[in-house]
Enzyme design. Structure first.
Site, PDB file in Angstrom:
ATOM      1  N   SER A  64      -2.064 -22.583  33.200  1.00 51.37           N
ATOM      2  CA  SER A  64      -1.519 -21.321  33.734  1.00 51.37           C
ATOM      3  C   SER A  64      -0.065 -21.497  34.163  1.00 51.37           C
ATOM      4  O   SER A  64       0.712 -20.543  34.151  1.00 51.37           O
ATOM      5  CB  SER A  64      -2.375 -20.801  34.883  1.00 51.37           C
ATOM      6  OG  SER A  64      -2.564 -21.815  35.829  1.00 51.37           O
ATOM      7  N   ASN A  76       0.214 -20.393  18.371  1.00 48.33           N
ATOM      8  CA  ASN A  76      -1.045 -19.913  17.787  1.00 48.33           C
ATOM      9  C   ASN A  76      -1.986 -19.331  18.846  1.00 48.33           C
ATOM     10  O   ASN A  76      -3.156 -19.074  18.565  1.00 48.33           O
ATOM     11  CB  ASN A  76      -1.743 -21.023  16.982  1.00 48.33           C
ATOM     12  CG  ASN A  76      -1.956 -22.285  17.788  1.00 48.33           C
ATOM     13  OD1 ASN A  76      -1.556 -22.358  18.949  1.00 48.33           O
ATOM     14  ND2 ASN A  76      -2.576 -23.287  17.194  1.00 48.33           N
ATOM     15  N   ASP A  82     -11.015 -28.468  14.881  1.00 46.72           N
ATOM     16  CA  ASP A  82     -12.296 -28.524  14.179  1.00 46.72           C
ATOM     17  C   ASP A  82     -12.964 -29.878  14.399  1.00 46.72           C
ATOM     18  O   ASP A  82     -12.280 -30.895  14.538  1.00 46.72           O
ATOM     19  CB  ASP A  82     -12.067 -28.318  12.672  1.00 46.72           C
ATOM     20  CG  ASP A  82     -11.324 -27.022  12.394  1.00 46.72           C
ATOM     21  OD1 ASP A  82     -11.907 -25.964  12.615  1.00 46.72           O
ATOM     22  OD2 ASP A  82     -10.146 -27.086  11.982  1.00 46.72           O
ATOM     23  N   TYR A  85     -11.748 -32.655  12.301  1.00 48.67           N
ATOM     24  CA  TYR A  85     -10.425 -33.250  12.601  1.00 48.67           C
ATOM     25  C   TYR A  85     -10.688 -34.478  13.466  1.00 48.67           C
ATOM     26  O   TYR A  85     -10.474 -34.467  14.682  1.00 48.67           O
ATOM     27  CB  TYR A  85      -9.574 -32.209  13.344  1.00 48.67           C
ATOM     28  CG  TYR A  85      -8.105 -32.532  13.451  1.00 48.67           C
ATOM     29  CD1 TYR A  85      -7.267 -32.462  12.349  1.00 48.67           C
ATOM     30  CD2 TYR A  85      -7.542 -32.885  14.671  1.00 48.67           C
ATOM     31  CE1 TYR A  85      -5.908 -32.729  12.458  1.00 48.67           C
ATOM     32  CE2 TYR A  85      -6.184 -33.155  14.800  1.00 48.67           C
ATOM     33  CZ  TYR A  85      -5.381 -33.082  13.679  1.00 48.67           C
ATOM     34  OH  TYR A  85      -4.034 -33.341  13.796  1.00 48.67           O
TER      35      TYR A  85
HETATM   36  O1  LIG Z   1      -3.022 -26.042  17.935  1.00 45.29           O
HETATM   37  C1  LIG Z   1      -3.549 -26.789  17.100  1.00 45.29           C
HETATM   38  C2  LIG Z   1      -4.259 -26.295  16.002  1.00 45.29           C
HETATM   39  C3  LIG Z   1      -4.788 -27.204  15.111  1.00 45.29           C
HETATM   40  N1  LIG Z   1      -4.653 -28.534  15.303  1.00 45.29           N
HETATM   41  C4  LIG Z   1      -5.260 -29.475  14.377  1.00 45.29           C
HETATM   42  C5  LIG Z   1      -6.780 -29.481  14.554  1.00 45.29           C
HETATM   43  C6  LIG Z   1      -7.293 -28.648  13.431  1.00 45.29           C
HETATM   44  O2  LIG Z   1      -8.603 -29.002  13.063  1.00 45.29           O
HETATM   45  C7  LIG Z   1      -6.249 -28.967  12.358  1.00 45.29           C
HETATM   46  C8  LIG Z   1      -6.143 -27.917  11.308  1.00 45.29           C
HETATM   47  O3  LIG Z   1      -5.944 -26.685  11.915  1.00 45.29           O
HETATM   48  P1  LIG Z   1      -6.252 -25.341  11.179  1.00 45.29           P
HETATM   49  O4  LIG Z   1      -7.558 -25.421  10.504  1.00 45.29           O
HETATM   50  O5  LIG Z   1      -6.012 -24.225  12.107  1.00 45.29           O
HETATM   51  O6  LIG Z   1      -5.076 -25.335  10.142  1.00 45.29           O
HETATM   52  P2  LIG Z   1      -5.048 -25.421   8.579  1.00 45.29           P
HETATM   53  O7  LIG Z   1      -6.318 -24.927   7.984  1.00 45.29           O
HETATM   54  O8  LIG Z   1      -4.604 -26.780   8.203  1.00 45.29           O
HETATM   55  O9  LIG Z   1      -3.891 -24.410   8.336  1.00 45.29           O
HETATM   56  P3  LIG Z   1      -3.918 -22.820   8.296  1.00 45.29           P
HETATM   57  O10 LIG Z   1      -5.264 -22.341   8.777  1.00 45.29           O
HETATM   58  O11 LIG Z   1      -2.820 -22.441   9.216  1.00 45.29           O
HETATM   59  O12 LIG Z   1      -3.647 -22.520   6.886  1.00 45.29           O
HETATM   60  O13 LIG Z   1      -5.008 -29.069  13.046  1.00 45.29           O
HETATM   61  C9  LIG Z   1      -3.953 -29.030  16.395  1.00 45.29           C
HETATM   62  O14 LIG Z   1      -3.803 -30.226  16.596  1.00 45.29           O
HETATM   63  N2  LIG Z   1      -3.426 -28.136  17.256  1.00 45.29           N
END
Ligand SMILES: O=c1ccn([C@H]2C[C@H](O)[C@@H](COP(=O)(O)OP(=O)(O)OP(=O)(O)O)O2)c(=O)[nH]1
Length: 144
Positions: A64, A76, A82, A85
């Protein structure tokens, strides 16, 4: 009690700590010093990677006091970590936008997380009409 396997990328941040009683959100720390000019964006490294319990994901939000102290916004709004990850290099990061020139020191607590159970599998069943009564929305509560 759930166990989380955690890897720290540096010894220069304090270890994460679940504090019983006050809030069950767990604070996360910047793992390097970050200097941002107004209008700049950076993925701030949080210095940890974790193997979450099976069936869980983690949600990361600012503390906060983060905006008041540092003038940064999480771009974001809520970070979704996930369960998949969980690799050795899968360090958590905070995507941050600086609204003013700012400095975040290594080990500063800048955001917090909790784990949340994954939603069940969803099957979409298409229909033409729904049976429910229209609720209204966007400012309709308490109005006729
Ligand atoms: O604020 C965040 C958001 C995500 N992640 C890491 C964990 C997550 O599992 C991975 C992938 O994130 P996401 O699935 O949102 O991204 P993407 O699928 O690689 O990309 P996008 O959905 O933007 O195409 O990045 C972080 O460390 N911080």
């Amino acid at each position: 009690m759930e166990k989380i396997k955690i890897k720290y990328f540096t010894d220069e941040i304090e270890r994460l700590c679940y504090i019983d009683g006050k809030s069950d959100w767990i604070d996360l720390r910047a793992s390097e010093r970050v200097e941002l000019k107004a209008g700049e964006f950076k993925l701030i490294p949080l210095g940890v990677a974790m193997e979450l319990p099976k069936g869980y994901e983690a949600h990361v939000v600012p503390r906060s006091s983060t905006f008041k102290n540092y003038g940064i916004l999480q771009t974001n709004s809520c970070g979704i970590i996930d369960g998949s990850y969980c690799g050795d290099d899968d360090m958590w990061r905070l995507p941050a936008y600086a609204t003013r020139d700012t400095v975040i020191e290594k080990n500063d607590r800048i955001c917090q997380f909790r784990i949340v159970e994954n939603q069940p599998q969803i099957l979409f069943e298409e229909c033409v009409h729904l049976d429910g009564k229209n609720r209204g929305g966007f400012g309709s509560t308490g109005k006729q």
